[in-house]
Design a protein around this motif. Structure first.
Motif, PDB file in Angstrom:
ATOM      1  N   ARG A 243      67.670  37.520  21.056  1.00 21.16           N
ATOM      2  CA  ARG A 243      67.330  37.165  19.682  1.00 21.16           C
ATOM      3  C   ARG A 243      68.555  37.085  18.773  1.00 21.16           C
ATOM      4  N   LEU A 244      69.745  37.216  19.369  1.00 20.18           N
ATOM      5  CA  LEU A 244      70.973  37.114  18.584  1.00 20.18           C
ATOM      6  C   LEU A 244      71.624  35.757  18.841  1.00 20.18           C
ATOM      7  N   SER A 245      72.331  35.231  17.847  1.00 20.27           N
ATOM      8  CA  SER A 245      73.078  33.989  18.061  1.00 20.27           C
ATOM      9  C   SER A 245      74.262  34.297  18.977  1.00 20.27           C
ATOM     10  N   GLY A 246      74.862  33.240  19.530  1.00 19.14           N
ATOM     11  CA  GLY A 246      76.014  33.437  20.411  1.00 19.14           C
ATOM     12  C   GLY A 246      77.124  34.225  19.729  1.00 19.14           C
ATOM     13  N   GLY A 247      77.391  33.864  18.477  1.00 23.44           N
ATOM     14  CA  GLY A 247      78.457  34.547  17.753  1.00 23.44           C
ATOM     15  C   GLY A 247      78.151  36.024  17.571  1.00 23.44           C
ATOM     16  N   GLN A 248      76.870  36.311  17.257  1.00 22.60           N
ATOM     17  CA  GLN A 248      76.473  37.715  17.096  1.00 22.60           C
ATOM     18  C   GLN A 248      76.579  38.463  18.415  1.00 22.60           C
ATOM     19  N   GLN A 249      76.146  37.807  19.506  1.00 28.45           N
ATOM     20  CA  GLN A 249      76.251  38.455  20.817  1.00 28.45           C
ATOM     21  C   GLN A 249      77.700  38.789  21.134  1.00 28.45           C
ATOM     22  N   GLN A 250      78.585  37.843  20.849  1.00 31.32           N
ATOM     23  CA  GLN A 250      79.986  38.082  21.179  1.00 31.32           C
ATOM     24  C   GLN A 250      80.547  39.222  20.323  1.00 31.32           C
ATOM     25  N   ARG A 251      80.097  39.311  19.070  1.00 33.52           N
ATOM     26  CA  ARG A 251      80.577  40.409  18.237  1.00 33.52           C
ATOM     27  C   ARG A 251      80.055  41.750  18.758  1.00 33.52           C
ATOM     28  N   VAL A 252      78.808  41.791  19.208  1.00 32.41           N
ATOM     29  CA  VAL A 252      78.297  43.027  19.816  1.00 32.41           C
ATOM     30  C   VAL A 252      79.138  43.377  21.043  1.00 32.41           C
TER      31      VAL A 252
ATOM     32  N   ASP B 125      72.869  45.685  10.633  1.00 35.14           N
ATOM     33  CA  ASP B 125      71.419  45.516  10.492  1.00 35.14           C
ATOM     34  C   ASP B 125      70.764  44.992  11.764  1.00 35.14           C
ATOM     35  N   ARG B 126      71.530  44.763  12.821  1.00 34.45           N
ATOM     36  CA  ARG B 126      70.950  44.177  14.038  1.00 34.45           C
ATOM     37  C   ARG B 126      70.860  45.175  15.197  1.00 34.45           C
ATOM     38  N   ALA B 127      70.974  46.451  14.897  1.00 27.68           N
ATOM     39  CA  ALA B 127      71.061  47.480  15.936  1.00 27.68           C
ATOM     40  C   ALA B 127      69.928  47.404  16.962  1.00 27.68           C
ATOM     41  N   ASP B 128      68.703  47.148  16.487  1.00 32.90           N
ATOM     42  CA  ASP B 128      67.555  47.244  17.392  1.00 32.90           C
ATOM     43  C   ASP B 128      67.114  45.900  17.952  1.00 32.90           C
ATOM     44  N   VAL B 129      67.979  44.898  17.838  1.00 32.82           N
ATOM     45  CA  VAL B 129      67.618  43.559  18.299  1.00 32.82           C
ATOM     46  C   VAL B 129      68.148  43.347  19.724  1.00 32.82           C
TER      47      VAL B 129
END
Lengths: 216, 272, 216
Positions: B159-168, B151-155
């Motif tokens: 605007r992402l948390s560190g954990g989300q950035q690392q997962r991307v 659900d974060r494809a267009d972010v």
């Protein structure tokens, strides 16, 4: 080469005038800047409006226009102003407005918690200003202040249009006498670079003296 | 060059290091590292900061030139070629070709700030693999789903948390279908409560049989997931072996001391 | 005052012509100066010493001396090198070179603001050196330069008033001419201040629109 050595004393005299203009306007600009910054940080909306208005007018107008307006407008209302006071006033207002912004930006960088901490320790507002805010502010703004000084030094060349015999005016006079614009103006440019280096060198020296890098 | 270096790629190891050495100025950062990483093996490297873990991983990816020794990826030497016993620096294209199967995840994520999460994944597919936009986006969305960020494809990264950035960042690396994944302290820049989500993705990856080399401070992860645990200090591999053995019965004083400080810190955290 | 206003309306076509010339000169000098500034910033990344010295010298001379002196050198000193320019082209070229030096520093700062790790990641993901430069580094640098360039453009607009000294018929020059010819002072200076203010407003509105389009 002989041309330059022959005219060097006059050029140096012009450079000295430029330096005097710079030092005086930067010093007076500190007072204006601090006062305007105080207005902008005040809790009264009127004071804040005044501060903001001053800054946006002084920074919104080209310095040349400020100089011309201060020199030519008062006589229209029967007030005479000499070139020197007009020049100093224009330069002071200009650098004062820029300095106000520098101080404000510096003040914003001091964590509010420090001021709260001082308040809890029962320091009064003036003690906080003198012992907590001012010393940190000085270190924070020094690099920007050095830049502002260099800027106003270069901008002071504009007062040559109201016949102050600064470095530019002296060069113009020498060119009119010698018809050698390249050599004279290039020497003047070189002297400006020397002045620039002098001011930034002094700024760096002051930064070291004040123990910059105390943070991080 | 020692004769051992000439014998390369016996098939079992996909990543081999032979007597790898690296200096920064007069400081020796890597002091003769030998290491073989087998297919589907997960190797975790622990050690104090400054022990050379990061530099080791950066040399494996040739982000850092090594001074001596050699790195083999699938039997091919990385960064240098050896002709008549002489070491010759490879050209960019050759380096790129040799390390094609390598994916890397960094401590600082290194997502491109001017591209969305999806853009970060599709851009290399399109530029380096010449894929069409539609195909790249399909893979990109699949990868985001895999790391739980569909659900974060267009972010944008900011605007992402560190954990989300690392997962991307992990998804971006996986999209290139690497055969070996390097993780350079992937959770060190994260808030404590964000560490788990990244480790979960890595755990899954190891379970799927990815070959992994992980420099980490996460002892729990290291002992639970890794097939082999390596302790580095002062540019050398000091101890290695099965994680439980290495952690329970450290042989050297240095590892005992390192584990001692770590336990003390854990105890502190526990009390808090 | 009504007499002033009558004079003002009589001079209005020439004053508006001056505004148009200011706008024209600024658009050309800022656009071309930014492009040149980018090139200068790129050249500055070349480590080969002679190129480096040349580029650093170019930037430091243009940043260390007043625009006024640079204009004098170009306009009055040019003929000694066989470069004879009319006031307007001389003004545009002078302002353009000055802009390029200021702008190259903005670009340089933006380059250092893109983390090296992002380029490493790009190379590891198989992007060629050129692709990594173009798609990762250059695009971010371009975006990062937008906010400071907007401020720079406003400051160049104000600096363009200096062109009046070498008789470029822009708005400050036209105002001065009207003052000299009519001895009316207040109305023309008020008009002058208002026209700069209006141009600054237009420029900052444009800059804000541009900035709001930056992805975050």
């Amino acid at each position: 080469m002989g041309l330059i050595t022959a005219n060097l004393p006059q050029l140096l005299h012009g450079a000295a005038i430029t330096l005097v203009l710079t030092v005086v306007s930067v010093a007076l600009g500190m007072i204006v800047g601090a006062a305007v910054c105080g207005l902008q940080l005040s809790t009264s909306p009127i004071a804040r409006g005044l501060g903001r208005g001053f800054v946006s007018v002084c920074r919104g107008l080209p310095l040349l226009v400020t100089i011309l307006a201060i020199f030519y407008l008062p006589p229209a209302f029967g007030l005479n102003i000499d070139a020197w006071p007009a020049a100093i006033l224009a330069l002071t207002l200009n650098t004062g407005a820029y300095q106000a912004e520098i101080y404000r930006a510096g003040y914003m960088m001091i964590p509010p918690s420090q001021i709260e901490a001082a308040r809890i320790l029962r320091m009064d507002p003036w003690q906080i200003r003198v012992y907590v805010v001012a010393p940190q502010l000085l270190r924070l703004v020094l690099p920007s202040l050095t830049n502002a000084a260099v800027d106003i030094m270069k901008s002071s060349s504009l007062v040559s249009v109201i016949a102050i015999t600064d470095l530019v005016r002296v060069s113009q006079q020498l060119v009119a006498l010698t018809y050698r614009p390249v050599e004279i103006y290039a020497s003047a440019a070189l002297l400006y670079i020397v002045l620039t280096l002098m001011i930034s060198g002094l700024g760096q020296l002051a930064e070291r003296r004040l123990g910059m890098g105390f943070q991080r | 060059m020692s004769p051992a270096l000439k014998k390369i790629g016996d098939g079992a190891a996909v990543l081999q290091l032979r007597d790898l050495r690296k200096r920064f100025g007069d400081q020796t950062v890597l002091d003769g590292i030998d290491l073989d990483v087998g297919q589907s093996e997960c190797v975790c490297i622990i050690g104090p900061s400054g022990s050379g873990k990061s530099t080791l991983l950066r040399c494996m990816a040739f982000l850092e030139r090594y001074d001596d020794g050699v790195v083999y990826i699938h039997g091919k030497s990385l960064g240098y070629s050896f002709v008549d016993g002489k070491r010759i620096a490879d050209r960019d294209v050759q380096v790129d070709h040799t390390r094609r199967g390598l994916g890397m995840v960094f401590q600082q994520f290194n997502l491109w700030s001017h591209m969305t999460a999806l853009g970060n994944i599709t851009t290399p597919l399109r530029l380096a693999r010449g894929m069409a936009r539609a195909e790249a986006e399909e893979i990109g969305r699949k990868m985001l789903a895999k790391v739980g960020l569909a659900d974060r494809a267009d972010v944008y990264p900011a605007r992402l948390s560190g954990g989300q950035q690392q997962r991307v960042a992990i998804g971006r690396a996986l999209a290139m279908k690497p055969t070996i994944m390097l993780f350079d302290e992937p959770t060190s820049a994260l808030d404590p409560e964000r560490v788990g989500e990244v480790l979960d993705v890595m755990r899954q990856l190891a379970a799927d049989g990815m070959t992994m080399v992980v420099a980490t401070h996460e002892m729990g992860f290291a002992s639970e997931v890794s097939d082999r645990l390596i302790f580095m200090d002062e540019g050398k591999i000091v101890e290695q072996g099965a994680p439980k053995t290495v952690l329970r019965t450290p042989e050297t004083a240095r590892l005992q001391q390192f584990l001692g400080t770590w336990r003390a810190r854990q105890a502190d955290l526990f009390i808090q | 005052m009504p007499a002033d206003l009558l004079l003002l309306s009589a001079y209005m076509p020439r004053l508006l012509e001056g505004v148009a010339i200011t706008a024209e000169v600024c658009v050309i000098a800022i656009t071309a100066g930014m492009i040149l500034g980018f090139v200068v910033a790129l050249l500055r990344r070349i480590r080969f010493p002679p190129v480096r010295w040349l580029v650093v010298g170019y930037v430091e001379v243009l940043r260390g001396t007043p625009l006024l002196i640079q204009l004098f050198l170009l306009y009055y000193g040019g003929p000694a090198f066989g470069i004879t320019l009319d006031a307007v082209p001389a003004g545009i070229i002078g302002l353009l070179l000055y802009t390029s030096a200021q702008f190259s520093e903005i670009v340089r700062a933006s380059f250092t603001a893109v983390p090296a790790g992002q380029i490493e990641a790009a190379r590891l993901l198989g992007l060629s050196r050129l692709q990594a430069f173009w798609h990762v580094q250059f695009r971010q640098v371009a975006l990062l330069t937008i906010p400071p360039s907007a401020n720079q453009a406003i400051s160049i607009l104000k600096d363009s008033s200096v062109l009046s000294v070498i008789t470029v018929p822009e708005i400050t020059f036209e105002t001065g001419r009207m003052v000299n010819e009519t001895f009316s002072v207040t109305a023309p200076y008020l008009f002058l201040a208002l026209s700069y203010w209006a141009m600054v407003i237009v420029l900052s509105a444009g800059a804000r629109r541009l900035e709001s389009s930056i992805p975050r």
